[in-house]
Write a protein that holds these residues in place. Sequence first.
Motif, short mmCIF file in Angstrom:
data_model
loop_
_atom_site.label_atom_id
_atom_site.label_comp_id
_atom_site.label_asym_id
_atom_site.label_seq_id
_atom_site.Cartn_x
_atom_site.Cartn_y
_atom_site.Cartn_z
N ARG A 55 37.59 30.79 24.46
CA ARG A 55 37.93 30.34 23.11
C ARG A 55 37.52 28.89 22.88
NH1 ARG A 55 40.82 32.67 18.98
NH2 ARG A 55 41.70 31.16 17.57
N THR A 56 37.29 28.13 23.95
CA THR A 56 36.94 26.72 23.81
C THR A 56 35.43 26.47 23.89
OG1 THR A 56 37.24 26.34 26.17
CG2 THR A 56 39.17 26.00 24.77
N ILE A 57 34.64 27.52 23.96
CA ILE A 57 33.19 27.37 24.06
C ILE A 57 32.59 27.38 22.65
CG2 ILE A 57 31.06 28.40 24.95
CD1 ILE A 57 32.83 29.61 27.22
N SER A 58 31.75 26.41 22.37
CA SER A 58 31.11 26.30 21.06
C SER A 58 30.04 27.38 20.89
CB SER A 58 30.46 24.92 20.93
OG SER A 58 29.56 24.90 19.85
N THR A 59 30.16 28.17 19.83
CA THR A 59 29.14 29.18 19.56
C THR A 59 27.84 28.53 19.09
OG1 THR A 59 30.05 29.52 17.34
CG2 THR A 59 30.79 31.03 19.07
N ALA A 60 27.94 27.37 18.44
CA ALA A 60 26.73 26.65 18.02
C ALA A 60 25.90 26.25 19.24
CB ALA A 60 27.09 25.43 17.19
N ALA A 61 26.56 25.85 20.32
CA ALA A 61 25.85 25.47 21.54
C ALA A 61 25.16 26.67 22.18
CB ALA A 61 26.83 24.84 22.54
N LEU A 62 25.62 27.87 21.85
CA LEU A 62 25.01 29.09 22.39
C LEU A 62 23.87 29.60 21.51
CD1 LEU A 62 28.27 31.00 23.43
CD2 LEU A 62 26.75 29.65 24.88
N GLY A 63 23.59 28.88 20.41
CA GLY A 63 22.50 29.28 19.52
C GLY A 63 22.95 30.03 18.28
N TYR A 64 24.25 29.97 17.97
CA TYR A 64 24.81 30.66 16.80
C TYR A 64 25.52 29.64 15.91
CZ TYR A 64 23.96 34.69 19.75
OH TYR A 64 23.37 35.63 20.55
N PRO A 65 24.75 28.84 15.16
CA PRO A 65 25.34 27.77 14.36
C PRO A 65 26.05 28.24 13.08
CG PRO A 65 22.99 27.81 14.01
CD PRO A 65 23.28 28.82 15.08
N LEU A 66 25.75 29.46 12.61
CA LEU A 66 26.37 29.94 11.37
C LEU A 66 27.60 30.80 11.68
CD1 LEU A 66 23.34 31.04 9.16
CD2 LEU A 66 24.55 28.86 9.18
N THR A 67 28.66 30.55 10.92
CA THR A 67 29.86 31.37 11.00
C THR A 67 30.06 32.01 9.64
OG1 THR A 67 30.90 29.95 12.65
CG2 THR A 67 32.37 31.34 11.36
N ALA A 68 30.43 33.28 9.65
CA ALA A 68 30.72 33.98 8.40
C ALA A 68 31.98 34.82 8.59
CB ALA A 68 29.55 34.87 7.99
N PHE A 69 32.62 35.11 7.48
CA PHE A 69 33.80 35.97 7.47
C PHE A 69 33.45 37.19 6.63
CE2 PHE A 69 35.24 31.73 8.34
CZ PHE A 69 36.11 31.92 9.40
N ILE A 70 33.65 38.35 7.22
CA ILE A 70 33.34 39.60 6.53
C ILE A 70 34.65 40.33 6.27
CG2 ILE A 70 32.07 41.77 6.61
CD1 ILE A 70 30.16 40.47 8.63
N GLN A 71 34.94 40.54 4.99
CA GLN A 71 36.09 41.35 4.62
C GLN A 71 35.61 42.79 4.56
OE1 GLN A 71 38.29 39.96 1.19
NE2 GLN A 71 37.80 37.83 1.67
N VAL A 72 36.22 43.63 5.39
CA VAL A 72 35.76 45.01 5.53
C VAL A 72 36.79 45.96 4.91
CG1 VAL A 72 34.97 46.75 7.18
CG2 VAL A 72 34.65 44.32 7.71
N HIS A 73 36.30 46.83 4.06
CA HIS A 73 37.12 47.87 3.42
C HIS A 73 36.78 49.17 4.13
CE1 HIS A 73 37.95 45.07 0.04
NE2 HIS A 73 36.76 44.61 0.38
#
Length: 158
Positions: A55-73
């Motif tokens: 949980r403390t590892i930066s996803t941006a450092a892993l090559g995933y700089p974009l975060t999005a939230f998907i509301q799923v129906h």
Amino acid sequence: MQPLDVTDTRLLIAMAKDPRRTVVALAQKLGLSRNTVQARLAQLERKNVFLPFERTISTAALGYPLTAFIQVHVQQQKLASIANELASIPEVIEAFGLTGQADIMVRVVSSDAEDLFRINGKVLGCDGVVRCDTSLAMRELVPYRVGPLLERGPQHSR
């Protein structure tokens, strides 16, 4: 779950401020014996107080700089199988069942907009997903934290 006492809270605050501190250093800082600190840490671990290290590892450092939230129906009767399918998508880093308009809130990370489009398609492709509404996170305004709750102390009643 048994509530945390003052010693547990002090220990967690010290760990939150310096997570690399050794058991001996924590004991010295808090004025406790090393054995007490070790026993308390073991107790806290058994109570599942600690989240996974990842949980403390930066996803941006892993090559995933974009975060999005998907509301799923979804079709409610397929909720469990949809959750399993979502867990099989590596870019899905969290998913929560919701009340309200959407049924599931999925937090995903991506390398760029095109990658996000691909991931959104995978979510839409899950059997039982009816519709998705995707929002791109522009900037994290309040990072994940529990420090203020620790500082306030245990809540037994309001």
